[in-house]
Design a protein around this motif. Structure first.
Motif, short mmCIF file in Angstrom:
data_model
loop_
_atom_site.label_atom_id
_atom_site.label_comp_id
_atom_site.label_asym_id
_atom_site.label_seq_id
_atom_site.Cartn_x
_atom_site.Cartn_y
_atom_site.Cartn_z
N UNK A 191 30.00 15.06 66.90
CA UNK A 191 29.22 16.30 66.94
C UNK A 191 29.95 17.42 66.21
N UNK A 192 31.25 17.56 66.45
CA UNK A 192 32.01 18.66 65.83
C UNK A 192 32.12 18.48 64.32
N UNK A 193 32.28 17.24 63.84
CA UNK A 193 32.33 17.01 62.39
C UNK A 193 31.00 17.36 61.74
N UNK A 194 29.89 17.09 62.44
CA UNK A 194 28.57 17.47 61.91
C UNK A 194 28.46 19.00 61.81
N UNK A 195 28.92 19.70 62.84
CA UNK A 195 28.89 21.17 62.79
C UNK A 195 29.86 21.70 61.73
N UNK A 196 30.99 21.02 61.52
CA UNK A 196 31.94 21.44 60.49
C UNK A 196 31.27 21.38 59.11
N UNK A 197 30.53 20.31 58.85
CA UNK A 197 29.82 20.18 57.58
C UNK A 197 28.74 21.25 57.45
N UNK A 198 28.03 21.53 58.53
CA UNK A 198 26.98 22.54 58.51
C UNK A 198 27.57 23.93 58.26
N UNK A 199 28.66 24.24 58.97
CA UNK A 199 29.31 25.53 58.78
C UNK A 199 29.83 25.71 57.37
N UNK A 200 30.36 24.63 56.76
CA UNK A 200 30.82 24.69 55.37
C UNK A 200 29.64 24.95 54.43
N UNK A 201 28.50 24.33 54.71
CA UNK A 201 27.32 24.51 53.86
C UNK A 201 26.87 25.97 53.86
N UNK A 202 26.93 26.62 55.01
CA UNK A 202 26.59 28.04 55.07
C UNK A 202 27.52 28.85 54.20
N UNK A 203 28.82 28.53 54.25
CA UNK A 203 29.81 29.25 53.45
C UNK A 203 29.53 29.05 51.96
N UNK A 204 29.20 27.84 51.55
CA UNK A 204 28.96 27.57 50.13
C UNK A 204 27.78 28.40 49.62
N UNK A 205 26.71 28.50 50.43
CA UNK A 205 25.56 29.31 50.01
C UNK A 205 25.91 30.79 49.96
N UNK A 206 26.76 31.26 50.88
CA UNK A 206 27.20 32.65 50.86
C UNK A 206 28.02 32.94 49.60
N UNK A 207 28.87 32.00 49.20
CA UNK A 207 29.68 32.23 48.01
C UNK A 207 28.82 32.29 46.76
N UNK A 208 27.73 31.53 46.71
CA UNK A 208 26.80 31.64 45.58
C UNK A 208 26.17 33.03 45.55
N UNK A 209 25.73 33.52 46.69
CA UNK A 209 25.11 34.83 46.76
C UNK A 209 26.08 35.92 46.30
N UNK A 210 27.36 35.81 46.69
CA UNK A 210 28.35 36.81 46.31
C UNK A 210 28.60 36.77 44.80
N UNK A 244 31.18 17.96 77.85
CA UNK A 244 30.54 17.65 76.57
C UNK A 244 29.08 18.04 76.58
N UNK A 245 28.39 17.80 77.68
CA UNK A 245 26.97 18.14 77.74
C UNK A 245 26.75 19.64 77.60
N UNK A 246 27.61 20.46 78.23
CA UNK A 246 27.50 21.91 78.06
C UNK A 246 27.75 22.29 76.60
N UNK A 247 28.73 21.65 75.99
CA UNK A 247 29.02 21.92 74.57
C UNK A 247 27.83 21.56 73.69
N UNK A 248 27.24 20.42 73.94
CA UNK A 248 26.11 19.97 73.13
C UNK A 248 24.92 20.91 73.28
N UNK A 249 24.62 21.30 74.52
CA UNK A 249 23.50 22.22 74.76
C UNK A 249 23.77 23.57 74.09
N UNK A 250 25.00 24.07 74.21
CA UNK A 250 25.34 25.33 73.55
C UNK A 250 25.15 25.24 72.04
N UNK A 251 25.54 24.10 71.45
CA UNK A 251 25.36 23.92 70.02
C UNK A 251 23.90 23.88 69.62
N UNK A 252 23.06 23.20 70.42
CA UNK A 252 21.63 23.14 70.12
C UNK A 252 21.00 24.53 70.20
N UNK A 253 21.41 25.33 71.20
CA UNK A 253 20.88 26.70 71.31
C UNK A 253 21.26 27.50 70.07
#
Length: 606
Positions: free
Chosen positions: A43-62, A142-151
């Motif tokens: 789960x955390x590696x998936x979020x790591x990839x997602x968070x990196x993707x947001x950064x890459x799009x921000x760097x294009x905008x800048x 883990x279940x609290x972490x997963x629910x927090x991530x989905x929110x």
């Protein structure tokens, strides 16, 4: 203090009246700490990839303000509508991506990987326990972490979009932005904080109560010590932020004004609030957690690096006791440095002097730890495999992060550097080429224990060199930009603010502005460098080189003395510990390593 004697449970598979658990009990609602650790990791590696993707799009905008984001521009327009019309990222969407990038990377990616994945999987085995002290509580964390991530993730798709007030969520901005995304952010944080509290209490209890016979405190691997201190930081520092989150949620939903000041003007009109609240109070409560959080990020990574260096130099860690006591000092002092983030709030020179003094003091245990790891390399017969390459690169990268933080610790110099790209460069050198390199070292190092196979060494080296080069291309120029006065959180990189014209007072030079393009292509290269890692991670499960035995690295700690993958209760019989964790190259022994649970070596150290 003596470890509590455990009774190893019987394997249910050996009892006829026990049915084998099905898929859901084995892999989704499991109480086995190893499965929960793997759940956290995926789960955390998936979020790591997602968070990196947001950064890459921000760097294009800048780098290219006002231009459509390539490849994903039409998708952004479809998902977000007007704020991404024709694939062009608006300032509002940039703010959303910036706030969620920071939140995701810290709270949903790096911390869960370090404490949730590595901590869950390794700590019970390293101390000789059959599981965590509270297995069902572990599953719940883990279940609290997963629910927090989905929110958090779902907030992107609600009217008005996700939170737009930065990962720090400073009021009054966070309370007046017209979106429900901030409400989702606060709810998600409550779940994530609760998850961390449950997990940290579990790790602490496991280390104190379930150590194997002979596993005294100074025989614990340094990785376990690092998890122990980091868990205490989470347990003590997160409750104030959870209380603050609930208070801000009340301001957002019920109309209270715990963080809204009297006479607040919004859109040229005085806001209709009761007043009397304090925005600075939120900053105190937030940074009381967020600065110890830096050491929650770095300490487990230091623990991983220590394990990898000891194993691949074939010699004991130099100054083991110094490492332990420095990590304890680091944890203690981290609670009295938080306000160095708040020099510009007008809290007074006396308080500022106190916090800059403690900030300088906290650099001492950090230097001790780094020095111990560097000296450990001296005279070692170093094996330059992929985990060791990442561990070696971690040391100078963390050093750069620490040294560049010193000017920010002084109130006089921080006055000029605060909220510039210098801060971005400093923080990311600690957590990107710093902490994340530690994570990669750990993944390559313990992967054979989980799967029975090595990750491919060639593609591991491609991943390492690409990551090392492009990490520096991304973050090193930010120091120059910050020293030149470029402010962060500007969606156009400050081009409209400065006009980028030579001779205009306060303008940024074309050279400084051009660095935005260098950083963009560095981010693209960094993203491409992760493709070999992702493919290697999954390809090696079936096709990687098989390990020759259960201890392919010839390591000494208890997790390498188990079956591969480890038995359901970790050990067939309770281990007994006879020595410290790093008995490498002991004179007079027939091998260059002595496992902690091996009794028959009279020449070993007591």
């Amino acid at each position: 203090m003596h470890a509590t004697t455990q009774t190893m449970p019987h394997d249910p598979a050996h009892s006829a009246h026990h049915e084998a658990p099905g898929f859901w009990r084995s892999y989704i609602f499991s109480i086995d700490h190893k499965i929960i650790g793997i759940q956290y990791a995926i789960t955390a590696l998936a979020f790591l990839l997602f968070g990196f993707s947001l950064m890459a799009m921000m760097r294009w905008q800048i780098a290219h303000p006002g231009q459509s984001v390539p490849v994903v521009g039409p998708l952004l327009a479809t998902l977000f509508g007007d704020v991404a019309a024709k694939g062009v990222m608006s300032a509002d969407l940039y703010n959303t991506f910036g706030a969620m990038h920071g939140t995701i990377m810290v709270f949903l990616a790096v911390v869960p990987l370090l404490t949730g994945a590595f901590g869950n999987y390794l700590v019970p085995i390293q101390v000789g326990a059959c599981d965590m002290a509270f297995p069902r509580l572990n599953m719940l964390s883990y279940q609290f972490y997963f629910v927090g991530g989905i929110i958090m993730f779902s907030s992107f798709f609600i009217p008005g979009g996700a939170a737009q007030s930065g990962w720090t969520s400073y009021p009054p901005l966070s309370l007046i932005v017209p979106t429900d995304g901030q409400t989702y952010w606060l709810l998600g944080m409550v779940f994530l904080i609760t998850s961390s509290l449950l997990g940290s209490a579990n790790i602490i209890t496991t280390i104190i109560q379930l150590r194997a016979p002979g596993m005294t405190w100074l025989r614990l691997p340094f990785f376990t010590w690092a998890q122990f201190v980091a868990s205490f930081l989470l347990l003590l520092a997160f409750p104030p932020l959870e209380a603050a989150g609930v208070m801000q949620l009340m301001d957002k939903v019920t109309g209270s004004s715990l963080f809204l000041p009297t006479g607040l003007a919004v859109g040229g009109k005085v806001a209709e609030v009761a007043g009397g609240g304090s925005p600075v109070l939120w900053q105190h409560l937030f940074w009381f957690l967020a600065h110890p959080e830096v050491y929650v990020l770095i300490l487990p990574a230091l623990g991983i690096v220590a394990e990898v260096i000891a194993n691949n130099t074939r010699k004991p860690i130099w100054g083991y006791k110094s490492l332990v006591f420095a990590s304890l000092a680091l944890g203690f002092v981290s609670f009295i440095v938080w306000a160095h983030h708040m020099y510009l709030t007008g809290m007074g020179t006396t308080i500022a002097t106190f916090f800059q003094t403690t900030t300088m003091i906290i650099s001492i245990p950090s230097v001790i730890i780094l020095t111990c790891l560097l000296i450990s390399l001296w005279g070692g017969s170093i094996r330059f495999n992929t985990p060791m390459l990442f561990a070696l690169a971690f040391l100078p990268m963390f050093g750069i992060g620490g040294l560049t933080g010193l000017p920010l610790g002084f109130s006089a110099s921080d006055l000029h550097l605060h909220d510039t790209y210098y801060v971005i460069g400093h923080f990311h050198y600690v957590v990107a080429p710093g902490t994340i390199f530690g994570l990669f070292a750990g993944i390559y190092f313990w992967y054979p224990k989980l799967t029975g196979r090595f990750m491919n060494e060639f593609w591991g080296r491609v991943h390492f060199w690409g990551s090392l080069i492009f990490m520096n291309v991304v973050f090193m120029p930010m120091f120059a930009q910050g020293l030149a006065g470029m402010l962060r959180r500007m969606s156009d990189g400050g081009i409209n603010y400065s006009k980028a014209q030579v001779g205009l007072e306060g303008a940024l030079s074309p050279t400084i502005m051009e660095l935005n393009h260098v950083i963009l292509w560095g981010a693209v290269g960094l993203g491409l460098s992760q493709i070999p890692f992702i493919l290697n991670l999954f390809w090696s499960i079936k096709h990687g080189e098989k390990i020759p035995n259960d201890n392919p690295w010839d390591a000494t700690t208890l997790e390498w003395q188990t079956e591969t993958p480890p038995y359901v209760y970790n050990f067939r019989r309770e281990p007994i510990v006879y020595r410290g964790p790093y008995e490498y190259s002991v004179p007079g022994c027939d091998k260059d390593f002595l496992p902690q649970n091996q009794p028959d070596q009279p020449t070993s150290k007591p």
